[in-house]
Scaffold this active site. Structure first.
Site, mmCIF file in Angstrom:
data_model
loop_
_atom_site.group_PDB
_atom_site.id
_atom_site.type_symbol
_atom_site.label_atom_id
_atom_site.label_comp_id
_atom_site.label_asym_id
_atom_site.label_seq_id
_atom_site.Cartn_x
_atom_site.Cartn_y
_atom_site.Cartn_z
ATOM 1 N N GLN A 486 -2.070 -7.420 -17.926
ATOM 2 C CA GLN A 486 -0.811 -7.199 -18.414
ATOM 3 C C GLN A 486 0.175 -6.277 -17.819
ATOM 4 O O GLN A 486 1.228 -6.382 -17.546
ATOM 5 C CB GLN A 486 -0.657 -6.924 -20.147
ATOM 6 C CG GLN A 486 0.215 -7.102 -20.757
ATOM 7 C CD GLN A 486 -0.119 -6.967 -22.235
ATOM 8 O OE1 GLN A 486 -0.267 -5.937 -22.666
ATOM 9 N NE2 GLN A 486 -0.080 -8.264 -23.001
ATOM 10 N N TYR A 490 -3.526 -1.198 -16.118
ATOM 11 C CA TYR A 490 -4.781 -1.559 -16.866
ATOM 12 C C TYR A 490 -5.704 -2.700 -16.304
ATOM 13 O O TYR A 490 -6.698 -2.921 -16.779
ATOM 14 C CB TYR A 490 -4.238 -2.302 -18.106
ATOM 15 C CG TYR A 490 -3.102 -1.518 -18.974
ATOM 16 C CD1 TYR A 490 -3.390 -0.025 -19.239
ATOM 17 C CD2 TYR A 490 -1.944 -1.923 -19.361
ATOM 18 C CE1 TYR A 490 -2.385 0.812 -19.771
ATOM 19 C CE2 TYR A 490 -0.852 -0.956 -19.954
ATOM 20 C CZ TYR A 490 -1.256 0.349 -19.849
ATOM 21 O OH TYR A 490 -0.331 1.063 -20.617
ATOM 22 N N HIS A 535 3.629 1.705 -17.211
ATOM 23 C CA HIS A 535 4.149 0.432 -16.830
ATOM 24 C C HIS A 535 4.861 0.315 -15.633
ATOM 25 O O HIS A 535 5.547 -0.594 -15.134
ATOM 26 C CB HIS A 535 5.103 0.002 -18.110
ATOM 27 C CG HIS A 535 4.694 -0.089 -19.420
ATOM 28 N ND1 HIS A 535 4.149 1.140 -20.406
ATOM 29 C CD2 HIS A 535 3.851 -0.786 -20.196
ATOM 30 C CE1 HIS A 535 3.574 1.158 -21.313
ATOM 31 N NE2 HIS A 535 3.494 -0.278 -21.041
#
Ligand SMILES: Cc1ncc(C[n+]2csc(CCOP(=O)(O)OP(=O)(O)O)c2C)c(N)n1
Ligand SMILES: [Mg+2]
Length: 745
Positions: A486, A490, A535
């Protein structure tokens, strides 16, 4: 008197214990086809076969030690004390894929005995001396593996094979469901063995959890987990009862256990557990209680952490002695005959070992690295240009083909590219967190599950190791996996599944096994302060140094579908492991120079243009023809560099921009040519100053003989903060322009 070595002691203790077994063989020939005792199906014949596998394994361990002492052997971790695992092989079929613990030597021998033409003693001895002719790794590693025996080799990273084992077990059913011809029979089960300490590794707990959860969901998971429990992880004791407590009573996991020194108990438990897994297509945990002889490895003096009495007590629990005792008490062979068999095997092992030491080792860098990452660019180009047949494309896209849909964003283009991939490769599967119904966090997989079915596009559980493990197993099983991670941040907690497992498979199996895979990863910064580090992660150094791994970064729609087709084709043709790193900030970008110009959108190329649009691995793309300055960049750096180039051009400076497109392998020769056209290079790198891409680019320029000026502008060696502060660490257009002007001065 010279001191007795541990291996001599083990040998002598076994011999004297067998000699001391009561009585001679009973009168009359025993019925070898009858069960050895009431209540078991283990026949005399099978018991003797178990003994042979176990004794062969024992002699291989002794050989590992003398080969080492003689200066010929390179590996001394043995299976002594674990030989009960032969019973597991006896309970399975040789076509059941197996991923073995480094102490599963007797399993290896017992399985080989079921396959005509095998020579397992030679296989293992060749491994010990790192011979080029060793059947799986070809001298690159000592490991239990053999393509003809469906034994998939392992690295030595504890538990790292378990996610792959789960992936294979899952894929046995999935290939069947999708009508894809895979290497495993439809009723095969996967077996994976490992040590007791290994069960506490997060990779094991994650994999076992993934197996349980998958079965709990009602999906097939024919996986037999075999814990070879000797109570120790090198010197550290596993608490008494822990393995049973942690693995019995788990949801959807049936627990079986057996005493490793009792061959009947082991065989019966192995048969029952294998039958359960095969019939129910559900996972089982087979817990074998064993002992470990000869320390952890040759270099391990276990006397420093175990008492003499404790070590000596283990001799009574020798699985080999247990089988010898059974054979004698069942009247199958006399003690003397058991010893004869044992000595015959000793002599065979010695004879093969003497031969093995003369065998050739790998003798050049090219020979070592040969199978690492084969590349057949012409075949890849041809495969990349093949679309799914028109009906497959029509059912993928309906009446609105993407080439007729007008200009598309990067995200939309990747979405259409994936759909075209699904249409072109019936074995392609797309999976990850949220990729199914939701269609991905950024909508990149939107609609694919609906159009291609949840058998091919599906959500997984939230565990990146399990996601990559599924890819590893699926690739080995005939599927073409496209897992999604994602966010780049990660990937890091699961990275060994890419590095240690995926990228090393062809290397450690001399190309006999491959795990084609295209791992899509959303990443990189510039999300206007949203999301913070996790992110906006820009750490790619960890990918660039994995041998053989391909790293693609499509910055714009015009390149993305071609690059994706190349990755899919390379995975299919060469078993290539690709990371397809998608810049999140550019997913929905439309404009380049001014609001509304739509210059970052692109018309999707239809299949008739795929050959001409093909982008080979490691081929960058140049923009402009200036002769004053070359900006070398990728990802978010590309639109920034193009804008800076335009501003500099207005000031009369001739700039060319070179988009690397591939971070591994780098387009080195093209890079040098682009650099030499101006003699001034500025590397624009949105990753870190240390360990980032620019280091590799500058080294490549130096290596290829570029002698002009070069400088770099990078993001900071920092994590990326939330909000406007992000701008302080990420390289900006102002930074680029300033550095360019400095270089020009
Ligand atoms: C991830 C990882 N950490 C550490 C090691 C070093 N190491 C090799 S074997 C071992 C102990 C394993 O014990 P166990 O799982 O009980 O297997 P056993 O050797 O007892 O059969 C360790 C710590 C490793 N190989 N991999
Ligand atoms: Mg152990």
């Amino acid at each position: 008197m010279p001191e007795v070595t541990p291996e001599e002691e083990l040998d002598l203790r076994f011999l004297s214990a067998v000699r001391a077994l009561p009585g001679d063989r009973k009168a009359g020939p025993a019925d070898l086809t009858a069960p050895v005792a009431a209540g078991t199906n283990l026949t005399g014949e099978q018991a003797i076969a178990l003994f042979d596998a176990q004794a062969g394994s024992r002699h291989l361990d002794l050989a590992a030690r003398y080969l080492r002492a003689e200066g010929h052997g390179f590996y001394t971790i043995g299976s002594a004390g674990h030989e009960a695992n032969a019973a597991v092989a006896a309970a399975l079929r040789p076509s059941d894929p197996a991923l073995l613990h480094y102490r599963s030597g007797a399993f290896y021998l017992a399985r080989a005995a079921q396959v005509p033409g095998s020579d397992p003693l030679r296989d293992v001895l060749l491994g010990l001396v790192a011979a080029r002719d060793e059947p799986i790794a070809g001298g690159r590693h000592k490991v239990f593996g053999n393509h003809a025996l469906a034994i998939i080799p392992q690295t030595s990273t504890i538990a790292s094979h378990l996610p792959r084992a789960v992936g294979i077990a899952f894929s046995i059913g999935r290939t069947g469901k999708l009508g894809i011809a895979g290497p495993w029979p439809a009723d095969a089960i996967t077996v994976a063995s490992f040590g007791d300490a290994s069960t506490s590794h997060s990779t094991a707990t994650g994999a076992i959890n993934a197996a349980c959860r998958t079965a709990y969901q009602g999906l097939p998971m024919p996986l037999l987990l075999v814990c070879e429990d000797n109570g120790l992880g090198i010197s550290v004791r596993t608490p008494d009862g822990w393995v049973a407590a942690a693995h019995s009573g788990r949801p959807a996991l049936r627990y079986f256990s057996a005493d490793g020194c009792d061959p009947v108990s082991c065989f019966d438990a192995a048969v029952r557990s294998a039958a359960y897994v095969r019939a129910s297509r559900s996972p089982a945990f087979l817990h074998l209680k064993l002992v470990r002889f000869l320390g952890h490895a040759g270099s391990d003096a276990e006397i420093s952490y175990r008492s003499q009495a404790e070590i000596a007590a283990d001799y009574a629990r020798d699985p080999l002695l247990g089988t010898a005792r059974l054979i004698v008490t069942a009247g199958l062979l006399s003690p003397g005959q058991v010893i004869d068999r044992y000595e015959t095997l000793r002599a065979r092992v010695r004879a093969i070992a003497d031969e093995a030491v003369t065998s050739r080792q790998l003798s050049s860098r090219a020979e070592v690295t040969g199978p690492l990452a084969p590349r057949h660019p012409d075949q890849v180009a041809r495969r990349a240009a093949q679309a799914g047949r028109p009906p497959a494309r029509e059912s993928a896209f309906g009446r609105r083909l993407p080439e007729d849909a007008g200009p598309l964003t990067l995200a939309d283009t990747i979405n259409r590219g994936l759909a075209d991939g699904l249409a072109a490769y019936p074995e392609l599967v797309v999976f990850g967190e949220d990729v199914g119904r939701k269609g991905g966090v950024y909508g990149v997989t939107r609609g694919l599950a609906r159009r291609f079915g949840v058998g091919r596009v599906f959500d997984t559980l939230l565990d990146e190791q399990a996601i990559l493990g599924l890819g590893l197993g699926a690739g080995l099983s005939g599927l073409l996996p496209v897992p999604e991670i994602q966010y780049l941040a990660y990937l890091h907690n699961a990275e060994d599944q890419l590095r240690g497992e995926a990228a090393s498979m062809q290397f450690f199996s001399a190309g006999q096994y491959r795990n084609p895979m295209v791992v899509r990863v959303a990443g990189l910064g510039y999300q206007k302060g949203f999301g913070g580090h996790f992110h906006n992660d820009n750490a790619v150094g960890v990918l660039r140094d994995i041998p053989g791994l391909v790293v693609a970064v499509p910055a714009r729609a015009q390149d993305a579908a071609s690059m994706l087709r190349t990755c899919l084709a390379a995975a299919r043709v060469d078993g290539t492991v690709c990371v397809f790193l998608e810049p999140i900030a550019l997913y929905h970008a439309r404009d380049l120079y001014e609001p509304g110009d739509g210059a970052w959108l692109s018309i999707y190329a239809g299949p008739d243009r795929w050959a001409e649009a093909h982008v080979p691995i490691g081929r960058g793309r140049g923009y402009g023809s200036g002769t004053d300055l070359t900006l070398v960049t990728f990802g978010n750096g590309l639109p920034m560099s193009l804008r800076v180039a335009r501003r500099l051009a207005a000031a009369g400076v001739g700039v060319r921009v070179f988009d690397l497109r591939w971070l591994a392998p780098l387009p080195a020769e093209q890079l040098r040519a682009e650099a030499e056209r101006t003699g001034r290079v500025l590397v624009v790198d949105e990753t870190r100053r240390s360990g980032g891409v620019s280091e590799g680019v500058m080294a490549a320029l130096a290596d290829t003989g570029y002698r002009g000026t070069m400088a770099r502008v990078t993001s900071a060696d920092s994590f990326i903060p939330l909000g406007d502060a992000a701008a302080h660490v990420l390289v900006s257009e102002t930074d680029i322009e300033r550095a360019a002007r400095q270089l020009l001065d």
